[in-house]
Scaffold this active site. Structure first.
Site, mmCIF file in Angstrom:
data_model
loop_
_atom_site.group_PDB
_atom_site.id
_atom_site.type_symbol
_atom_site.label_atom_id
_atom_site.label_comp_id
_atom_site.label_asym_id
_atom_site.label_seq_id
_atom_site.Cartn_x
_atom_site.Cartn_y
_atom_site.Cartn_z
ATOM 1 N N GLU A 1 0.830 -1.215 0.000
ATOM 2 C CA GLU A 1 0.000 0.000 0.000
ATOM 3 C C GLU A 1 0.858 1.257 0.000
ATOM 4 O O GLU A 1 0.621 2.210 0.749
ATOM 5 C CB GLU A 1 -0.976 -0.023 1.185
ATOM 6 C CG GLU A 1 -1.895 -1.239 1.160
ATOM 7 C CD GLU A 1 -3.015 -1.203 2.215
ATOM 8 O OE1 GLU A 1 -3.004 -0.307 3.079
ATOM 9 O OE2 GLU A 1 -3.893 -2.087 2.160
ATOM 10 N N GLU B 1 -6.031 -8.526 -0.585
ATOM 11 C CA GLU B 1 -6.602 -8.566 0.767
ATOM 12 C C GLU B 1 -8.082 -8.226 0.672
ATOM 13 O O GLU B 1 -8.456 -7.279 -0.022
ATOM 14 C CB GLU B 1 -5.990 -7.493 1.693
ATOM 15 C CG GLU B 1 -4.579 -7.703 2.141
ATOM 16 C CD GLU B 1 -4.127 -6.599 3.127
ATOM 17 O OE1 GLU B 1 -4.956 -5.766 3.540
ATOM 18 O OE2 GLU B 1 -2.936 -6.591 3.457
#
Ligand SMILES: *[C@@H]1O[C@H](CO)[C@@H](O)[C@H](O)[C@H]1NC(C)=O
Ligand SMILES: *[C@@H]1O[C@H](CO)[C@@H](O)[C@H](O)[C@H]1NC(C)=O
Length: 367
Positions: A126, A276
């Site tokens: 991220e 995810e």
């Protein structure tokens, strides 16, 4: 690109290896869901016990947040497809030097490959969701690091590892309706475009961490819980006025937002990979609502049903296209920072017991 082609290009790579080692040919993410193995806890089962748990859950793959040698060794000879990660703080070094990138592969991949079926090398986690000066440098070092690592994999004759970088939905500045979605304007051309170019050229995936839980818990009056939990029965539907596409769940809307944002930058074809997703089982007092075992079980069971279906269901914008999916997370992690909810994403408790029943193969029908 039809679904059959996607599956073949994704998994055929390992067939010779699997035959060589005498495994049955069951190692496909096509029919199984993977699991994220995060280790930010001081009360977790040992790596050995954890890998045994992952095997007993019949996961299709496991995603690590590092290249821990003990775990990579324990995974050798299993039929789990493995995703490893370059930590954010190593990106700049790997971007700066081909030699460093080659050393990294030699130290962290080569000793375990191919006995451990490392198939995905994720660069950073991220990265575009962090904003310090060094973090912003990482944004621009990402593609150079991915390029150096790719060259080094080739040099070392490692052929079947895809390189990517998992990003959060915050990379989009608007997501609704899906057809109007765009990347954040300040990173769109300078940062996202080169990433998309890399992923497209190397036939890799856009790895996305995507959580319907968060938009729902922030707007529970505007979004129905059933819509967020992927419930099929009696769902409200949303028709995107831009495309006429009909949405029956929030996850599809979020995934298609990404599809439309990529198309606007000239890349309509890059496949998605859900690196995810999940739903929390608990939160602090007066914190986010809807974080409970019943909702977590419902979301993850419906998710598994959707992404293990044969033939693949896909999304409204990409019907029939297979999307590999990894649930977050294996364990509750008591050392994750942030609000209480962050520490309650495990399908297993920290002691290894199940928080609720789950079948990652999608073969069980739960009540
Ligand atoms: C880009 O925009 C986001 C919000 O959309 C902001 O938080 C961030 O600081 C901006 N970055 C730069 C480099 O301007
Ligand atoms: C993306 O890759 C496809 C398949 O290789 C290719 O046809 C297409 O031209 C590429 N798109 C861009 C914008 O480079």
């Amino acid at each position: 690109m039809n679904k059959t082609v996607t599956k073949i290009t994704l998994f055929a790579n390992f067939v010779p290896l699997i035959s060589l080692l005498g495994f049955s040919c069951t190692a496909t993410l096509a029919s199984k869901i993977g699991i994220n193995y995060g280790r930010l806890g001081n009360n977790l089962p040992s790596p050995y016990q954890s890998v045994e748990l992952i095997k007993s859950m019949n996961a299709g793959g496991v995603k690590l947040y590092d290249v821990d040698p003990e775990i990579l060794k324990l995974l050798s000879g299993t039929n789990l497809l493995v995703s490893v990660m370059v930590p954010n703080h190593e990106i700049s070094l790997l971007a700066s030097s081909q030699t460093k990138a080659e050393e990294w592969i030699k130290n962290n991949i080569l000793p375990f490959y191919p006995q451990t079926m490392i198939q995905f090398l994720l660069v950073g986690n991220e990265v575009l969701s962090y904003f310090s000066d060094q973090d912003r440098k990482n944004w621009f070092d990402l593609v150079p690091a991915m390029n150096n690592l790719r060259t080094s994999l080739e040099t070392l004759n490692i052929k079947n590892v895809k390189i990517g970088t998992p990003l959060a939905m915050e990379v989009l500045q608007s997501t609704f309706p899906p057809s109007s979605a765009e990347f954040r304007s300040n990173v769109s051309y300078s940062v996202i475009l080169p990433i998309l170019q890399f992923l497209n050229t190397t036939r890799s995936f856009f790895f996305i961490d995507v959580y319907p839980y968060f938009p729902w818990s922030q707007n529970p009056n505007d979004i129905s819980l059933d819509f967020a939990l992927l419930k099929e029965q009696g769902n409200p539907k949303f028709v995107d006025p831009g495309t006429g596409l009909v949405y029956t769940n929030l996850l599809d809307q979020m995934l298609d937002a990404l599809v439309f944002a990529m198309a606007k930058l000239g890349f309509p074809q890059i496949p998605l990979f859900i690196s995810e997703t999940g739903w929390p089982t608990a939160a602090g007092d007066g914190e986010q609502i809807g974080a409970n075992i019943a909702n977590a079980a419902t979301y993850n069971r419906n998710l598994i049903k959707k992404f293990t279906a044969e033939p693949s269901i896909g999304t409204p914008a990409r019907p029939g296209i297979f999307i590999p999916t990894f649930i977050f997370s294996l364990f509750d992690e008591n050392q994750k920072t942030g609000p209480e909810v962050e520490r309650h994403w495990g399908v297993l408790r920290a002691d290894g017991t199940a928080a609720y029943k789950i079948d990652l193969t999608g073969n069980s029908d739960w009540p």
